[in-house]
Design a protein around this motif. Structure first.
Motif, PDB file in Angstrom:
ATOM      1  N   TYR A  63       0.834  -1.204   0.000  1.00 29.42           N
ATOM      2  CA  TYR A  63       0.000   0.000   0.000  1.00 29.42           C
ATOM      3  C   TYR A  63       0.868   1.253   0.000  1.00 29.42           C
ATOM      4  CZ  TYR A  63      -2.964   3.817   1.460  1.00 29.42           C
ATOM      5  OH  TYR A  63      -3.598   5.032   1.505  1.00 29.42           O
ATOM      6  N   CYS A 124     -15.063   8.987   2.360  1.00 28.98           N
ATOM      7  CA  CYS A 124     -14.652   7.581   2.189  1.00 28.98           C
ATOM      8  C   CYS A 124     -14.139   7.445   0.768  1.00 28.98           C
ATOM      9  CB  CYS A 124     -15.809   6.634   2.463  1.00 28.98           C
ATOM     10  SG  CYS A 124     -15.322   4.884   2.411  1.00 28.98           S
ATOM     11  N   ASN A 126     -10.669   6.827  -2.057  1.00 30.26           N
ATOM     12  CA  ASN A 126      -9.385   6.169  -2.267  1.00 30.26           C
ATOM     13  C   ASN A 126      -8.229   7.159  -2.147  1.00 30.26           C
ATOM     14  OD1 ASN A 126     -10.110   3.443  -2.613  1.00 30.26           O
ATOM     15  ND2 ASN A 126     -10.737   3.816  -4.715  1.00 30.26           N
ATOM     16  N   GLY A 148     -11.780   6.155   4.907  1.00 32.88           N
ATOM     17  CA  GLY A 148     -11.405   5.714   3.591  1.00 32.88           C
ATOM     18  C   GLY A 148     -10.180   4.825   3.525  1.00 32.88           C
ATOM     19  N   ALA A 149      -9.533   4.848   2.361  1.00 29.22           N
ATOM     20  CA  ALA A 149      -8.499   3.871   2.014  1.00 29.22           C
ATOM     21  C   ALA A 149      -7.318   3.862   2.970  1.00 29.22           C
ATOM     22  CB  ALA A 149      -8.011   4.133   0.591  1.00 29.22           C
ATOM     23  N   ALA A 152      -7.614   1.650   5.982  1.00 25.89           N
ATOM     24  CA  ALA A 152      -7.575   0.214   5.705  1.00 25.89           C
ATOM     25  C   ALA A 152      -6.276  -0.225   5.031  1.00 25.89           C
ATOM     26  CB  ALA A 152      -8.755  -0.167   4.814  1.00 25.89           C
ATOM     27  N   PHE A 155      -7.596  -0.275  -1.055  1.00 25.89           N
ATOM     28  CA  PHE A 155      -8.477   0.624  -1.781  1.00 25.89           C
ATOM     29  C   PHE A 155      -9.857   0.017  -1.982  1.00 25.89           C
ATOM     30  CE2 PHE A 155      -4.157   1.784  -3.256  1.00 25.89           C
ATOM     31  CZ  PHE A 155      -4.144   3.120  -2.857  1.00 25.89           C
ATOM     32  N   LYS A 156     -10.860   0.890  -2.078  1.00 24.44           N
ATOM     33  CA  LYS A 156     -12.186   0.432  -2.476  1.00 24.44           C
ATOM     34  C   LYS A 156     -12.069  -0.284  -3.814  1.00 24.44           C
ATOM     35  CE  LYS A 156     -14.120   4.545  -2.425  1.00 24.44           C
ATOM     36  NZ  LYS A 156     -15.188   5.568  -2.575  1.00 24.44           N
ATOM     37  N   VAL A 161     -12.164  -1.244   3.604  1.00 25.50           N
ATOM     38  CA  VAL A 161     -12.299   0.218   3.520  1.00 25.50           C
ATOM     39  C   VAL A 161     -13.633   0.663   4.118  1.00 25.50           C
ATOM     40  CG1 VAL A 161     -12.278   2.223   2.005  1.00 25.50           C
ATOM     41  CG2 VAL A 161     -10.835   0.240   1.460  1.00 25.50           C
ATOM     42  N   SER A 165     -14.080   2.333   7.920  1.00 19.13           N
ATOM     43  CA  SER A 165     -14.665   3.672   7.901  1.00 19.13           C
ATOM     44  C   SER A 165     -15.872   3.751   8.835  1.00 19.13           C
ATOM     45  CB  SER A 165     -15.067   4.044   6.472  1.00 19.13           C
ATOM     46  OG  SER A 165     -13.922   4.158   5.642  1.00 19.13           O
TER      47      SER A 165
END
Length: 238
Positions: A63, A124, A126, A148-149, A152, A155-156, A161, A165
């Motif tokens: 990530y 929320c 990316n 959002g991303a 987590a 990514f969505k 994610v 959120s």
């Protein structure tokens, strides 16, 4: 009962197409190049958005925040358009920063303020939390928090994610609504147990775009404008 709302940002809350096309055209004009390539830069860049994140979602790449990924995909776009030798590192950094200065859709700021008066609302996206904070300052977006991303570290539409959120808002998925103009985003949220709210943004890819029709019947809420949509969500919180 809906107790909190998550919002997709790029496309749903802000007009990325106009903002990025304008920024690309400005850069090209400063270089004495054909500004007609501005739209192709903006759209080509955006089309690389999902494939670049797929490498993280699949575990092939670690990530890293979206702004770091975006500068890499910009290089790919410029190479493909034979513009790399015209655009130096400073130009690329300035163009990447334009993602933090996109215009909000006309109904966004007021709609967020109205909904934030009755429940927590969170980005929320990316995009990274830093990107969301800078964009909120620029476009006047009212967030209770930025989720959002980055929370987590993927990514969505990865489930983590949406679930992380919700946790950031202190609500269960069933108490949380995901608001977006992208049906795949909402379908992924629904699979995690969230309520869903769809608003069309037919000009997301430009005023002359022809968006695919969406079956809105599968969403918890839908409306033609964001103002009308947040009114429906607010009533579900009473």
């Amino acid at each position: 009962m809906i107790r909190a709302a998550l919002f997709d940002v790029y496309g749903t809350c802000v007009d990325w197409h106009t903002g990025m096309r304008t920024a690309a055209e400005r850069m090209l004009a400063e270089k004495g190049l054909d500004t007609g390539a501005g739209r192709a830069i903006a759209e080509g860049w955006r089309r690389r958005y999902q494939p670049s994140m797929d490498r993280v979602r699949s575990g092939r790449d670690p990530y890293r925040p979206l702004d770091a990924i975006q500068i890499e995909t910009l290089d790919d776009v410029l190479d493909e358009m034979n513009l790399s030798h015209h655009v130096d590192a400073g130009d690329r950094a300035a163009l990447n920063a334009a993602w933090d200065a996109l215009p909000a859709w006309p109904d966004t700021a007021e709609s967020l303020r109205r909904l934030a008066s009755v429940m927590p609302v969170a980005a929320c996206s990316n995009g990274s939390r830093a990107m969301m904070a800078r964009l909120a300052d620029h476009a006047g977006l009212t967030w209770t928090t930025i989720a959002g991303a980055e929370l987590a570290r993927t990514f969505k539409p990865e489930p983590a994610v949406y679930l992380k959120s919700c946790a950031a808002l202190g609500t269960s998925p069933a108490e949380t609504v995901m608001v977006a103009c992208h049906d795949d985003d909402l379908d992924a949220a629904a699979a995690c147990g969230l309520a869903t709210a769809f608003v069309p943004r037919p000009a997301e890819w430009g005023a002359d775009a022809s968006p695919e029709p969406v079956d809105t019947g599968r969403f918890t809420f839908h409306a033609d404008t964001l103002c009308a949509l947040v009114d429906r969500i607010a009533r579900a919180s009473a």
